[in-house]
Every structure is written in C-alpha cells, then in structure tokens.
Design a protein around this motif. Structure first.
Motif, PDB file in Angstrom:
ATOM      1  N   UNK A   1      -1.660  12.900 -53.164  1.00 41.96           N
ATOM      2  CA  UNK A   1      -1.166  14.251 -52.987  1.00 41.96           C
ATOM      3  C   UNK A   1      -1.156  14.667 -51.532  1.00 41.96           C
ATOM      4  N   UNK A   2      -1.113  15.969 -51.266  1.00 38.71           N
ATOM      5  CA  UNK A   2      -1.010  16.447 -49.886  1.00 38.71           C
ATOM      6  C   UNK A   2      -2.297  16.241 -49.093  1.00 38.71           C
ATOM      7  N   UNK A   3      -2.147  16.143 -47.771  1.00 45.44           N
ATOM      8  CA  UNK A   3      -3.289  16.198 -46.853  1.00 45.44           C
ATOM      9  C   UNK A   3      -3.302  17.622 -46.315  1.00 45.44           C
ATOM     10  N   UNK A   4      -4.230  18.438 -46.795  1.00 45.71           N
ATOM     11  CA  UNK A   4      -4.172  19.873 -46.546  1.00 45.71           C
ATOM     12  C   UNK A   4      -4.670  20.263 -45.157  1.00 45.71           C
ATOM     13  N   UNK A   5      -5.704  19.628 -44.648  1.00 46.34           N
ATOM     14  CA  UNK A   5      -6.345  20.117 -43.426  1.00 46.34           C
ATOM     15  C   UNK A   5      -6.442  19.001 -42.394  1.00 46.34           C
ATOM     16  N   UNK A   6      -6.069  19.349 -41.163  1.00 51.16           N
ATOM     17  CA  UNK A   6      -6.181  18.421 -40.033  1.00 51.16           C
ATOM     18  C   UNK A   6      -6.479  19.229 -38.769  1.00 51.16           C
ATOM     19  N   UNK A   7      -7.009  18.556 -37.753  1.00 49.88           N
ATOM     20  CA  UNK A   7      -7.322  19.163 -36.454  1.00 49.88           C
ATOM     21  C   UNK A   7      -8.281  20.348 -36.601  1.00 49.88           C
ATOM     22  N   UNK A   8      -9.388  20.101 -37.279  1.00 52.49           N
ATOM     23  CA  UNK A   8     -10.372  21.166 -37.515  1.00 52.49           C
ATOM     24  C   UNK A   8     -11.245  21.390 -36.285  1.00 52.49           C
ATOM     25  N   UNK A   9     -11.747  22.626 -36.191  1.00 52.18           N
ATOM     26  CA  UNK A   9     -12.734  22.955 -35.172  1.00 52.18           C
ATOM     27  C   UNK A   9     -13.612  24.071 -35.715  1.00 52.18           C
TER      28      UNK A   9
ATOM     29  N   UNK B   1     -12.471  28.789 -43.037  1.00 49.16           N
ATOM     30  CA  UNK B   1     -12.739  29.808 -42.024  1.00 49.16           C
ATOM     31  C   UNK B   1     -12.732  29.214 -40.617  1.00 49.16           C
ATOM     32  N   UNK B   2     -12.705  27.892 -40.515  1.00 49.16           N
ATOM     33  CA  UNK B   2     -12.624  27.220 -39.216  1.00 49.16           C
ATOM     34  C   UNK B   2     -11.175  27.214 -38.719  1.00 49.16           C
ATOM     35  N   UNK B   3     -10.998  26.861 -37.477  1.00 52.22           N
ATOM     36  CA  UNK B   3      -9.659  26.700 -36.917  1.00 52.22           C
ATOM     37  C   UNK B   3      -9.096  25.339 -37.338  1.00 52.22           C
ATOM     38  N   UNK B   4      -7.832  25.309 -37.731  1.00 53.94           N
ATOM     39  CA  UNK B   4      -7.149  24.049 -38.025  1.00 53.94           C
ATOM     40  C   UNK B   4      -5.653  24.307 -38.056  1.00 53.94           C
ATOM     41  N   UNK B   5      -4.888  23.238 -38.061  1.00 57.18           N
ATOM     42  CA  UNK B   5      -3.440  23.354 -38.116  1.00 57.18           C
ATOM     43  C   UNK B   5      -3.019  24.037 -39.415  1.00 57.18           C
ATOM     44  N   UNK B   6      -1.794  24.566 -39.480  1.00 57.63           N
ATOM     45  CA  UNK B   6      -1.354  25.214 -40.720  1.00 57.63           C
ATOM     46  C   UNK B   6      -1.544  24.291 -41.925  1.00 57.63           C
ATOM     47  N   UNK B   7      -1.762  24.914 -43.067  1.00 57.21           N
ATOM     48  CA  UNK B   7      -2.006  24.159 -44.294  1.00 57.21           C
ATOM     49  C   UNK B   7      -0.897  23.132 -44.518  1.00 57.21           C
ATOM     50  N   UNK B   8      -1.316  21.876 -44.720  1.00 59.19           N
ATOM     51  CA  UNK B   8      -0.375  20.804 -45.025  1.00 59.19           C
ATOM     52  C   UNK B   8       0.230  20.117 -43.809  1.00 59.19           C
ATOM     53  N   UNK B   9      -0.017  20.630 -42.594  1.00 62.86           N
ATOM     54  CA  UNK B   9       0.521  20.000 -41.389  1.00 62.86           C
ATOM     55  C   UNK B   9      -0.519  19.022 -40.844  1.00 62.86           C
ATOM     56  N   UNK B  10      -0.101  17.756 -40.591  1.00 55.50           N
ATOM     57  CA  UNK B  10      -1.053  16.733 -40.166  1.00 55.50           C
ATOM     58  C   UNK B  10      -0.292  15.571 -39.531  1.00 55.50           C
ATOM     59  N   UNK B  11      -1.033  14.678 -38.889  1.00 59.05           N
ATOM     60  CA  UNK B  11      -0.452  13.463 -38.320  1.00 59.05           C
ATOM     61  C   UNK B  11      -1.298  12.247 -38.688  1.00 59.05           C
ATOM     62  N   UNK B  12      -1.789  12.183 -39.941  1.00 62.45           N
ATOM     63  CA  UNK B  12      -2.591  11.056 -40.421  1.00 62.45           C
ATOM     64  C   UNK B  12      -2.132  10.680 -41.819  1.00 62.45           C
ATOM     65  N   UNK B  13      -2.704   9.620 -42.368  1.00 60.83           N
ATOM     66  CA  UNK B  13      -2.383   9.193 -43.735  1.00 60.83           C
ATOM     67  C   UNK B  13      -3.671   9.089 -44.537  1.00 60.83           C
TER      68      UNK B  13
END
Length: 488
Positions: free
Chosen positions: A281-289, A299-311
């Motif tokens: 399914x989707x990869x929901x969270x990437x680039x967390x801080x 509640x942390x900072x991360x890219x918009x839901x579903x946006x990522x550059x990994x598999x």
C-alpha cells in the motif's frame, strides 16, 4: 460569535461551545462589554437564553468556566424575575458601571449543541455523541448511511467518512438516545439540520448506537514483530494502512512512536525490511523531524501525506521495551468489563439452579418420597437373585468362621462334590480338626445335569451340598430336593 443587534442593544454569549453557551456580553456605545453580577442566578440566565432564541437555561455560571474577559464592565447588579423577554427589561439594571465588586457571568442554554466521536482512538473515529439539553447522548443507526456519516465528518473537520459503521467496535453508551431516523442528504453543515425524529424520541437501544470512522482518523501499529511493541511501523490514514520510510527515522522519531503506542523505552531501530518484512500500500510518511516531545508521530514535521522518495525495502521498524500498564483504550476496558459481567451472571445462574434443585429435593423428601425409596431398596434386597448372592456370602463366611471340614469342588459340568482333601493354604488348625478316621459321605449316584442325586447317607451328614441341574434323592427314601446351579 452570535448576537442580537439593534441600534441600542446587542447581546451575545462568547468563548463557549456554541451561540447558546458562553460568557454574557453586551454591546453599547459602539463597544462590547461584559456583564458582572455576584448574585447571578437561573432566572437571569433564562432571560438571556430566551432573548437569544436558545431555549431555557440549564446552568448559570460565573466567568471562570469561560475565562475572564478584558472587556469593560457595562452591566452589573442584574435582577430578573425570569419571565422578561430581554435582559435590559430586568430591574436594577445598570449600564456603564466600572465596579469591580462582582464577577463575570455565563450561561448554558438548552439549545446548545455539540458533536463528538468517542472511544475510537482519535477525535475522528468512534461513537457519534451529541450534547443536547445538558447531557451527552447517542444516535440510533435506524436509516443511517454514508451520507449521514459524511455530515458528521465534515462538521468535525475530519474529512469524509470512510466507514459509516466501525466493525467490531465494542462498548455501549449510557444515558439518552437523542436522535433516530436521521436522513441527511450529505450537504448539511450540522447533523441536527438533517431530517429526523423529534429529539429524544426513538425505538432502539444502545446496541444500535451509530459509529463513524473519518478519513482524517489516524492510527499507528507495529506488525510482524511477534509482540505489540515490536515490528514494522504502519499508519492508518485516509481509510487505509500504509508504512513509514526509515530514511530520516532517528532516535527522536522512534521514541515518539514508542511513546504514542504506550510502550516502554526504545530498544533499537530497523532501517531495512529484513526482520519485519516489507509492507504494502501507500508509504504515508517520509522526511520526519521530531523533537521527541510530541505525543503522536503526525505532530512532527514531515513531507505531505503520501509524498516520499523511498520504496518498501526501506520500511521502518521499531523495537520498544514492554511497559506493563493499564490498557490505552477505553473500548478494551469496556469489553473486558462486559466479559467479566457475563461470566459472573452465568455463575450466578448455575448457583441459583443448583439451589432450586436442592430445594425441590428437600420438598419431595418432606412429602414422603424418601420413605418410598427406602421401601424400594428393601424389596430389591429380597429379590431371588440378591437372596442367593447373600446366601453365598453367608455360607462363605460360615466356612471361614467355623473352620468347616469338608471342601467342595466343581466338576467340568458345574456340579459340586465333596472331597476329603483341603485346598492349599488351609491352616493347620483346620486340618487338626479333621479326624483320621473321618469317612466322607458315600455317593451312590451323581446325575446332576437334569437328573437326580442319590445317597445312602442321611442329609444330616452333609455340611454343604451344591449341585446343578436336577433333583437330589437322599437315602432310600423318596425325598427329592432341587439341584441348584453351582454358584462357585
């Protein structure tokens, strides 16, 4: 903010949950000001609710419920009878007073309405509950569908409905059932704007309480780890489960995950899907801080839901230490409690049934059934089969106690005959009682199976006779006795 406005007078309730709940404020001389009164009561509050078209007053509050205001004091020392149509019609009404010897006032009116979702793990999932007429109540699922659920999600700012009923939701509410037969078109801004039965009128129970899950509902879980606090990190969002990229998952982010799941401290991070496997399914969270102080990962900072550059080969995994504590979920507590109550009820029914059975038995005995049972036992003891069994026991006991001299054996046909030999194991005292010149009774004829048994000796010479299948002719006389089947 909602208010009643004319050229001279305006009234509103502020900082509450709706236009029918809040701190009382008035508009005069181009400015809003507050109302203060140390003797504010339910009669004064009823006038405010009536003037605002909010029904009747449920509670009269001081301003501590809604927070203190910085506005100037326009009105104080209010005294209403309760039947006035407007607050300014009450007696001892004073405007433009700056007195500080009283406190701010507030009102909760009966038409104050609120909506919430309860027991689903977030503000966007759970049982639909409405605050009306001073108490929280539920909604019956008669005629409930996805259009109704969409109105709930939209009103709460939770997106759209992904499920109009939550499968397996456990836990019943108490109190009022406020709405039934709700039929929304899906475009209404508030659930109570939809057609429905009158408030409080219904034909259902809390078993039919409505539940809803909205698209903005978020959940987290760890899977494929063998225990609750270990596994691949998965997040529920927008109606489906997805994974978390491990590219920027450091200790701070992993600690937030462990804390959110109410597990113990972080043990280690799995950056590749080698141990816990790849998700789907989707990869929901990437680039967390995260700063590690957040209570939830979103509640942390991360890219918009579903946006990522990994598999999925980079799906994050976390191992947290177990932390023994009370369940995180109200639904779990309710389910467990209901289960215990059902078990207790079953045990109580068993105890009651046993007591009733014992009581019936006692009544039957009191009516004489015990007496008849004793008679039946005595009759049973005197039946022929039992008599012979008792006779056999009696004879055997006599042999042991009286050291009987003659011993009888059975031939292959089952008949008994006497012998001067004693069986092995017979005590020497028994042998000593037998004289050397003792003569056995002389048998003249043995024709046991269906025949007769004749003897020259008298019947008195025999200590015991056991034959089978015929009659016995003793001496020269025509004395005939039955020949019984050997019991040996």
């Amino acid at each position: 903010m909602f208010c009643i406005i004319d050229e001279i007078w305006s009234l509103r309730l502020s900082n509450g949950g709706s236009r029918c709940d809040g701190r009382v404020e008035v508009y005069d001389n181009g400015r809003w000001g507050r109302v203060q009164d140390s003797a504010w009561n339910i009669n004064d509050s009823n006038v405010v609710c009536r003037e605002l078209g909010c029904g009747s007053a449920i509670f009269a509050y001081n301003s501590s419920r809604y927070g203190e205001s910085e506005l100037p004091v326009w009105v104080n020392h209010v005294h209403c009878e309760g039947n006035e149509s407007q607050l300014r019609n009450c007696s001892t009404f004073t405007l433009n007073q700056t007195s500080s010897d009283s406190i701010g006032v507030g009102v909760l009116c009966s038409d104050h309405l609120q909506l919430r979702l309860s027991g689903g793990g977030s503000t966007c999932a759970g049982r639909v509950e409405i605050y009306y007429n001073g108490s929280w109540g539920t909604v019956c699922d008669d005629s409930w569908d996805l259009d109704d659920a969409n109105v709930v999600c939209g009103q709460l700012g939770c997106g759209y409905a992904v499920e109009d009923k939550i499968p397996g939701f456990c836990g019943r509410s108490k109190g009022q059932i406020w709405l039934d037969e709700v039929r929304c078109s899906g475009n209404e801004s508030y659930l109570w704007n939809c057609p429905s039965a009158p408030w409080g009128r219904h034909d259902c129970s809390h078993k039919e309480d409505v539940t809803v899950k909205c698209s903005e509902h978020k959940e987290m879980r760890l899977v494929n780890g063998g225990r609750r606090c270990e596994g691949r990190v998965e997040v529920w969002y927008n109606g489906t489960w997805g994974t978390v990229c491990s590219e920027k998952l450091y200790r701070e982010e992993a600690e937030v995950i462990c804390k959110q799941l109410e597990c113990g401290p972080l043990a280690y991070i799995e950056y590749r899907a080698w141990i816990y496997g790849q998700g789907s399914g989707p990869i929901w969270i990437d680039e967390m801080k995260c700063s590690s102080h957040e209570s939830a990962l979103w509640q942390c900072q991360f890219d918009p839901w579903g946006k990522h550059n990994c598999d999925h080969r980079e799906d994050a995994g976390v191992s947290c230490k177990e932390l023994r504590k009370k369940p995180p979920s109200t639904a779990v507590v309710v389910c467990t409690t209901l289960g215990i109550l059902l078990i207790a009820e079953f045990v109580a029914l068993v105890i009651i049934a046993r007591r009733q059975s014992a009581r019936r038995d006692a009544e039957l005995r009191a009516r004489g059934f015990g007496f008849y049972e004793a008679i039946y036992e005595e009759i049973d003891d005197t039946l022929p089969g039992n008599k012979f069994s008792q006779m056999d026991d009696s004879i055997s006991g006599s042999i042991d106690s009286m050291n009987q001299i003659e011993y009888y054996t059975s031939d292959p046909l089952g008949c008994a005959h006497s012998t001067s030999e004693l069986p092995e194991g017979t005590s020497s005292s028994v042998r000593d009682l037998v004289p050397d010149d003792h003569d056995d009774p002389e048998s003249k004829a043995i024709d046991c199976p269906g025949g007769q048994f004749s003897t020259d000796g008298g019947a008195d010479d025999l200590l015991m006779l056991t034959v089978a299948g015929g009659d016995v002719d003793i001496g020269g006389e025509s004395s005939m006795i039955p020949c019984f089947q050997s019991l040996a």
